[in-house]
Design a protein around this motif. Structure first.
Motif, mmCIF file in Angstrom:
data_model
loop_
_atom_site.group_PDB
_atom_site.id
_atom_site.type_symbol
_atom_site.label_atom_id
_atom_site.label_comp_id
_atom_site.label_asym_id
_atom_site.label_seq_id
_atom_site.Cartn_x
_atom_site.Cartn_y
_atom_site.Cartn_z
ATOM 1 N N PRO A 109 0.831 -1.219 0.000
ATOM 2 C CA PRO A 109 0.000 0.000 0.000
ATOM 3 C C PRO A 109 0.861 1.264 0.000
ATOM 4 O O PRO A 109 1.939 1.307 0.601
ATOM 5 N N TYR A 110 0.408 2.277 -0.695
ATOM 6 C CA TYR A 110 1.070 3.580 -0.770
ATOM 7 C C TYR A 110 2.505 3.468 -1.291
ATOM 8 O O TYR A 110 3.421 4.123 -0.794
ATOM 9 N N SER A 111 2.693 2.631 -2.299
ATOM 10 C CA SER A 111 4.020 2.460 -2.892
ATOM 11 C C SER A 111 4.541 3.744 -3.526
ATOM 12 O O SER A 111 5.755 3.926 -3.686
ATOM 13 N N PHE A 112 3.608 4.645 -3.893
ATOM 14 C CA PHE A 112 4.024 5.902 -4.533
ATOM 15 C C PHE A 112 3.676 7.099 -3.654
ATOM 16 O O PHE A 112 3.220 8.139 -4.139
ATOM 17 N N ILE A 113 3.894 6.945 -2.360
ATOM 18 C CA ILE A 113 3.512 7.988 -1.408
ATOM 19 C C ILE A 113 4.256 9.294 -1.674
ATOM 20 O O ILE A 113 3.783 10.385 -1.327
ATOM 21 N N GLU A 114 5.424 9.200 -2.325
ATOM 22 C CA GLU A 114 6.177 10.418 -2.627
ATOM 23 C C GLU A 114 5.442 11.327 -3.613
ATOM 24 O O GLU A 114 5.768 12.511 -3.771
ATOM 25 N N PHE A 115 4.395 10.779 -4.265
ATOM 26 C CA PHE A 115 3.598 11.588 -5.192
ATOM 27 C C PHE A 115 2.830 12.675 -4.450
ATOM 28 O O PHE A 115 2.303 13.603 -5.071
ATOM 29 N N ASP A 116 2.804 12.589 -3.113
ATOM 30 C CA ASP A 116 2.140 13.619 -2.301
ATOM 31 C C ASP A 116 2.718 15.007 -2.585
ATOM 32 O O ASP A 116 1.996 16.018 -2.522
#
Length: 213
Positions: A109-116
């Protein structure tokens, strides 16, 4: 105002990226709406409307599905519907450019959290009245947002149980139908046997009558 943004994989509802706006002044808590969003992701599939607005209390969920990804934003009801979908479209363009070929391969889950980081930048752009994009440049699919379906969160989340109930009722009706057919067949046989027996009695009575004469 955009309070929450979530991006998830459509096939299994796996959250890929998210950004939550906490408003300390009014003490808003978005945990309930995060849970609603996760349940909503599990309900959506390839047959779902690609654009939809969903009422939930004083807010609105706006979502946009493209391919295997769903982009969702929780906004105040007063926030422009056109801006909400323009915002989601902007996220879609950037996210698919950065991670499009990796969406199917991740399992965490949230593997691309840096997209924040980009979500915050885009949100600021669409919420700042001095820097809002020229909406006339949006693609034609986003022009007539008034025609986008509006639903209620309770109706959407309870649809699964309703369909299950209908399936159960259908199964019960099928069983009852088979039972009725068997009972009807049995009654028809009894009726036929009764008619044959009655006819035999009549023939026997006539035979005795003429024999006596």
């Amino acid at each position: 105002m955009v309070l929450m943004t979530m991006i998830a994989r459509l096939v299994d509802g796996l959250p890929l990226a998210a950004s939550v706006q906490e408003d300390e002044q009014s003490g808003r808590n978005t945990l309930e709406y995060q849970n609603q969003a996760k349940m909503l992701f599990r309900k959506l599939n390839t047959q779902s409307p690609p654009f939809c607005s969903i009422e939930t209390g004083p807010y609105m969920f706006h979502y946009f599905i493209d391919g295997e990804v769903c982009y969702l934003a929780l906004c105040e009801k007063s926030f422009s519907k056109r801006l909400a979908f323009a915002y989601l479209d902007d996220l879609h363009n950037e996210f698919s450019s950065q991670y499009g070929n990796r969406v199917a391969t991740v399992s965490r889950p949230y593997s691309f959290i840096e997209f924040d980081t980009y979500i915050q930048k885009s949100k600021k752009s669409f919420m700042d009245s001095r820097s809002r994009r020229n909406l006339s440049t949006l693609n034609t699919e986003l022009q007539d947002v008034q025609k986008i379906m509006v639903q209620n969160i309770d109706d959407v989340l309870q649809r699964g149980s309703t369909l299950s109930d209908l399936d159960t009722k259908s199964s019960n009706l099928a069983v009852l139908s088979q039972k009725y057919k068997k009972d009807a067949h049995y009654l028809n046989l009894r009726s036929t046997y009764a008619k044959v027996a009655a006819a035999a009695v009549i023939v026997f009575v006539f035979f005795i009558y003429f024999w006596v004469l």
